[in-house]
Each structure stands twice: as C-alpha cells, then as structure tokens.
Write an enzyme that holds these catalytic residues in place. Structure first.
Site, short mmCIF file in Angstrom:
data_model
loop_
_atom_site.label_atom_id
_atom_site.label_comp_id
_atom_site.label_asym_id
_atom_site.label_seq_id
_atom_site.Cartn_x
_atom_site.Cartn_y
_atom_site.Cartn_z
N HIS A 32 -14.81 3.28 -0.71
CA HIS A 32 -13.79 2.30 -0.34
C HIS A 32 -12.63 2.96 0.41
CE1 HIS A 32 -15.26 -0.77 -3.61
NE2 HIS A 32 -16.04 -0.71 -2.55
N CYS B 201 -4.72 3.59 13.33
CA CYS B 201 -4.13 2.64 14.28
C CYS B 201 -5.07 1.44 14.41
CB CYS B 201 -3.95 3.35 15.63
SG CYS B 201 -3.57 2.21 16.96
N ASP C 268 -7.55 6.80 -4.68
CA ASP C 268 -6.37 7.56 -5.10
C ASP C 268 -6.45 9.08 -4.89
OD1 ASP C 268 -8.01 8.42 -7.32
OD2 ASP C 268 -7.35 6.68 -8.50
N TYR D 81 0.82 -1.21 0.00
CA TYR D 81 0.00 0.00 0.00
C TYR D 81 0.86 1.26 0.00
CZ TYR D 81 -4.17 -2.66 -0.12
OH TYR D 81 -5.16 -3.50 -0.56
N GLN E 172 -15.22 4.48 -6.00
CA GLN E 172 -14.61 3.30 -5.37
C GLN E 172 -13.10 3.49 -5.30
OE1 GLN E 172 -16.59 -0.50 -7.11
NE2 GLN E 172 -17.03 1.11 -8.57
N GLY F 206 -16.26 3.61 -15.72
CA GLY F 206 -14.99 2.93 -15.48
C GLY F 206 -14.99 1.94 -14.34
N THR F 207 -16.13 1.25 -14.17
CA THR F 207 -16.14 0.18 -13.16
C THR F 207 -16.71 -1.09 -13.78
OG1 THR F 207 -17.04 -0.57 -11.03
CG2 THR F 207 -18.34 1.09 -12.20
N SER F 208 -16.13 -2.23 -13.36
CA SER F 208 -16.59 -3.51 -13.91
C SER F 208 -17.89 -3.96 -13.26
CB SER F 208 -15.51 -4.59 -13.70
OG SER F 208 -15.27 -4.74 -12.31
N ASN G 5 -17.82 3.14 -20.37
CA ASN G 5 -16.80 2.15 -20.06
C ASN G 5 -16.10 1.71 -21.33
OD1 ASN G 5 -15.42 -0.27 -18.90
ND2 ASN G 5 -16.76 0.15 -17.19
C1 BJW Z 1 -12.11 1.90 -18.50
C2 BJW Z 1 -10.91 2.45 -18.84
C3 BJW Z 1 -10.96 3.72 -19.35
C4 BJW Z 1 -10.47 0.54 -18.11
N1 BJW Z 1 -12.14 4.34 -19.46
N2 BJW Z 1 -13.27 2.53 -18.62
C5 BJW Z 1 -22.83 -10.00 -2.30
C6 BJW Z 1 -22.63 -11.01 -3.20
C7 BJW Z 1 -21.37 -11.56 -3.39
C8 BJW Z 1 -20.27 -11.09 -2.66
C9 BJW Z 1 -20.48 -10.08 -1.79
C10 BJW Z 1 -21.73 -9.54 -1.60
N3 BJW Z 1 -21.63 -8.55 -0.67
C11 BJW Z 1 -20.36 -8.46 -0.26
C12 BJW Z 1 -19.64 -9.37 -0.93
C13 BJW Z 1 -18.16 -9.60 -0.76
C14 BJW Z 1 -17.33 -8.57 -1.49
C15 BJW Z 1 -17.59 -8.65 -2.99
O1 BJW Z 1 -18.28 -7.88 -3.59
N4 BJW Z 1 -16.97 -9.61 -3.65
C16 BJW Z 1 -17.12 -9.74 -5.10
C17 BJW Z 1 -15.74 -9.83 -5.72
C18 BJW Z 1 -18.02 -10.87 -5.41
N5 BJW Z 1 -17.59 -7.22 -1.01
C19 BJW Z 1 -17.07 -6.77 0.11
O2 BJW Z 1 -16.37 -7.50 0.82
C20 BJW Z 1 -17.34 -5.34 0.50
N6 BJW Z 1 -17.78 -5.29 1.84
C21 BJW Z 1 -19.03 -5.56 2.20
O3 BJW Z 1 -19.90 -5.78 1.38
O4 BJW Z 1 -19.24 -5.54 3.56
C22 BJW Z 1 -20.43 -6.15 4.06
C23 BJW Z 1 -20.12 -7.62 4.19
C24 BJW Z 1 -19.08 -8.02 4.96
C25 BJW Z 1 -18.81 -9.38 5.07
C26 BJW Z 1 -19.58 -10.31 4.36
C27 BJW Z 1 -20.64 -9.86 3.56
C28 BJW Z 1 -20.90 -8.49 3.49
C29 BJW Z 1 -16.05 -4.53 0.48
C30 BJW Z 1 -15.49 -4.41 -0.89
C31 BJW Z 1 -14.15 -3.69 -0.84
C32 BJW Z 1 -13.47 -3.72 -2.19
N7 BJW Z 1 -12.13 -3.39 -2.03
C33 BJW Z 1 -11.30 -3.27 -3.23
C34 BJW Z 1 -9.82 -3.22 -2.77
C35 BJW Z 1 -9.53 -1.94 -2.02
C36 BJW Z 1 -8.13 -1.89 -1.61
C37 BJW Z 1 -7.16 -1.73 -2.74
O5 BJW Z 1 -7.30 -0.80 -3.55
O6 BJW Z 1 -6.24 -2.53 -2.81
O7 BJW Z 1 -11.68 -2.11 -3.95
S1 BJW Z 1 -11.50 -4.59 -4.40
C38 BJW Z 1 -11.26 -3.59 -5.80
O8 BJW Z 1 -12.45 -3.70 -6.62
C39 BJW Z 1 -11.18 -2.14 -5.30
C40 BJW Z 1 -12.14 -1.45 -6.25
O9 BJW Z 1 -12.61 -0.26 -5.66
C41 BJW Z 1 -13.18 -2.49 -6.51
C42 BJW Z 1 -13.98 -2.25 -7.77
O10 BJW Z 1 -13.18 -2.38 -8.90
P1 BJW Z 1 -13.42 -1.45 -10.16
O11 BJW Z 1 -13.19 -0.05 -9.80
O12 BJW Z 1 -14.71 -1.78 -10.78
O13 BJW Z 1 -12.19 -1.88 -11.09
P2 BJW Z 1 -12.11 -3.08 -12.17
O14 BJW Z 1 -10.68 -3.29 -12.47
O15 BJW Z 1 -12.88 -4.25 -11.73
O16 BJW Z 1 -12.86 -2.49 -13.45
C43 BJW Z 1 -12.35 -1.41 -14.20
C44 BJW Z 1 -13.31 -1.15 -15.34
O17 BJW Z 1 -12.87 0.00 -16.04
C45 BJW Z 1 -13.36 -2.30 -16.37
O18 BJW Z 1 -14.73 -2.53 -16.72
C46 BJW Z 1 -12.60 -1.75 -17.57
O19 BJW Z 1 -13.11 -2.21 -18.81
C47 BJW Z 1 -12.86 -0.28 -17.43
N8 BJW Z 1 -11.82 0.60 -17.98
N9 BJW Z 1 -9.90 1.50 -18.58
C48 BJW Z 1 -13.27 3.68 -19.08
N10 BJW Z 1 -9.82 4.34 -19.75
#
Ligand code: BJW
Length: 258
Positions: A123, A131, A108, A67, A105, A191-193, A217
């Site tokens: 996020h 801490c 940065d 990180y 989400q 820009g989110t999947s 997207n």
């Molecule tokens: C472009 C482009 C350009 C490229 N122009 N476009 C219900 C069902 C199933 C699972 C769950 C559920 N509820 C909760 C869960 C578990 C989990 C979850 O969702 N898991 C899934 C993977 C299934 N969720 C959680 O744990 C969340 N907490 C929660 O719900 O708490 C309650 C709870 C607790 C315990 C049990 C149950 C419930 C917390 C989620 C936290 C996510 N954290 C991360 C990491 C953060 C730290 C770090 O940065 O290292 O956050 S994961 C990662 O994914 C990061 C992002 O914010 C997040 C989303 O990703 P994003 O932004 O969509 O990126 P990509 O790469 O996926 O997509 C990019 C897109 O852009 C693509 O489509 C490209 O095509 C496009 N693109 N260039 C436009 N130039």
C-alpha cells in the site's frame, strides 16, 4: 503442544516464509488501526473523504494535512517487540539460507526501522510523496510543510505515495508479492482484519501453493475459520514468545540440522 510451540516448529521446518502484516502490528507502537470500532481511524474519519483520489481532488488541503499528521505520528513512535521479532525471524531464516518476505499493508516504515530488510510495501509508504502531474517522487524530508496543499515544481500538487481505495497497487510490489506467495511453504497473517482486497486474498494463493497458514491477531477475522493455526492475542506479545521458542528449539538441535 502450546500453539506458539507448534508455530516455532513449523518455522524451523519451513523453506520459505511469507508474512502479511496489517495495522494491528503497529497498534502496540501507538498507531491507531483502521477498523477498531472505538479507536480505529475509520471510526472517527470517513475513508471516502480522506483515502481516495476523489477526496484529494476535492479537498487537497484537508487530505494533505491529514497525511502530514499521519506522517508525524509514524515518525514519533517506535517499532514494538512484534516488529523486532519479525526482523529477528528474517535474520534467523536468512542465516539458514531460507526465504522470508514481509508483505506489509502498513505505510509507516516501522518494519524497516526495526531492521527488516525484505519488506514489500503493497500500500506504499508515507515517507515518499509524488507530483500529481509528473509522478516524480521525493522523500518527505525534501518537502516543506509550510503551506497546504504542497505545490510541486511542475505545476501539480504533491501527494503521498500510498495506495488509496480504487487505486492499483504498485506493480513491482505485486510481482514481488506473488513470487513470495508462490514460493512460501508457511504463510503468516499478522494484525490484519483481512477485509481489503487484494491483500485479503493472499492467504488463498499461499494455500493453493501448498503453504501452511497461520493467523496471529487480537480478534477473529474472516480468515480465522480457514487457517491451520490461529494464535489469539497481541502480536507484540505472541511473536517474541514464538521467537524465543524457535531459538530454544534451534539450540537444542545438533549443529547443522537447523
Ligand atoms: C491486532 C492488534 C495487536 C489490533 N496485535 N492484532 C474485490 C471485492 C470487493 C472490493 C474490492 C475488490 N477489489 C478491490 C476492491 C476495492 C477495495 C477494497 O478492498 N475494498 C474493501 C473495503 C471491500 N480495494 C482497493 O481499492 C485496492 N485497490 C485495488 O484493488 O485496485 C484494483 C481495483 C481498482 C478499482 C476497482 C477494482 C479494483 C486498494 C486498497 C488500498 C487500501 N488503502 C488503505 C488506506 C491507505 C491510506 C491510509 O493509510 O490512509 O490501506 S485502506 C486501509 O485498510 C489501509 C490498510 O492498509 C488496509 C487494511 O487494513 P488492516 O491493516 O487490515 O487494518 P484493520 O484496522 O482493518 O485491522 C487491524 C487488525 O489488527 C484487526 O483484526 C484487529 O483485531 C487487529 N489488531 N491490535 C494483533 N496488538
């Protein structure tokens, strides 16, 4: 009518706009997304070994270094035209007493650096650390990264204020998000999947509240089939084009009508 013009017209009509952003918005600044099959972070690193509290407890040094590296990447890049266009959209709507919230989400801080005022960081942020014992937060600038992991002043460790898998989203951010979703009559997903919950479901809440839904997207996502309008391409190209069109439409209208 071209899609970007349709969106500009909808923006002109909207009373309140909610924009959900993801890693794709920062891709053109040079930050890797998560799920790109070649360049994405999760193609190279296992999220369960880096982005969970269990990983931090097992390997605090590795996770802290990771990180810290992510922070230096975010610090060293610049907001791109997509971030700037969203800041411009907020100014445009605010000047007309209409609502605009960016629900991001991303951890940065690039929306804020581009000038966006109302940013909800669901996020968390890489720019604050807390801490593990007391929960007390510090700006990252107050920490010295001369040893890893970083001990806190209270016998714990410092961890980034970001939301790892399995952790709850910050309460106030969630409250602000739901309020913005209930209020909006136009919802943009940029820009989110749309794979991570609960953010992936925000579009449903906006739709149920009666909002038009739009996706911008590079690729199709799980949301694409259900949206009212999908604009395919880089957000750093599409958003400025939409803003240009919006300005043109607004300046062609009699004053007071926008
Ligand atoms: C472009 C482009 C350009 C490229 N122009 N476009 C219900 C069902 C199933 C699972 C769950 C559920 N509820 C909760 C869960 C578990 C989990 C979850 O969702 N898991 C899934 C993977 C299934 N969720 C959680 O744990 C969340 N907490 C929660 O719900 O708490 C309650 C709870 C607790 C315990 C049990 C149950 C419930 C917390 C989620 C936290 C996510 N954290 C991360 C990491 C953060 C730290 C770090 O940065 O290292 O956050 S994961 C990662 O994914 C990061 C992002 O914010 C997040 C989303 O990703 P994003 O932004 O969509 O990126 P990509 O790469 O996926 O997509 C990019 C897109 O852009 C693509 O489509 C490209 O095509 C496009 N693109 N260039 C436009 N130039």
């Amino acid at each position: 009518m071209p899609d970007h013009e349709t969106l500009a017209r909808w923006l002109l009509e909207a009373r309140s706009v909610a924009v959900l952003t993801g890693a794709g918005v920062s891709a053109e600044s040079g930050l890797a997304t998560f799920r790109d099959p070649e360049e994405g972070l999760w193609a190279k690193y296992d999220p369960m070994e880096l982005a969970t509290i269990g990983a931090f407890e097992r390997e605090p040094e590795l996770v802290t270094r990771w990180y810290h590296w992510r922070f230096t990447r975010a610090r060293d890049v610049q907001p791109n035209p997509g971030h700037h266009a969203l800041a411009q959209l907020e100014s445009f709507l605010t000047a007309r007493e209409r609502g605009c919230s960016i629900i991001t989400q991303n951890i940065d801080g690039l929306h804020q650096r581009a000038g966006s005022q109302r940013v909800i960081e669901i996020h968390g942020t890489i720019h604050r650390w807390r801490c593990t014992k007391t929960g007390r937060e510090k700006p990252l600038s107050d920490l010295s990264f001369d040893r890893f992991p970083i001990p806190s002043d209270h016998g714990g460790l410092m961890r980034p204020c970001i939301v790892w898998f399995g952790e709850m989203l910050p309460e106030q951010a969630l409250r602000d998000t739901f309020a913005a979703l209930e209020r909006c009559d136009l919802f943009l997903s940029v820009g989110t999947s749309a794979t991570v919950q609960p953010a992936a479901s925000f579009i449903e809440i906006a739709r149920a509240a009666g909002a038009r839904t739009v996706e911008i997207n590079k690729d199709a996502t799980l949301n694409t089939g259900g949206v009212d309008l999908a604009l395919r391409g880089p957000s750093g190209v599409i958003l400025p084009r939409v803003m240009e069109q919006l300005d043109e439409l607004a300046s062609a209208m009699p004053s007071g009508d926008t």
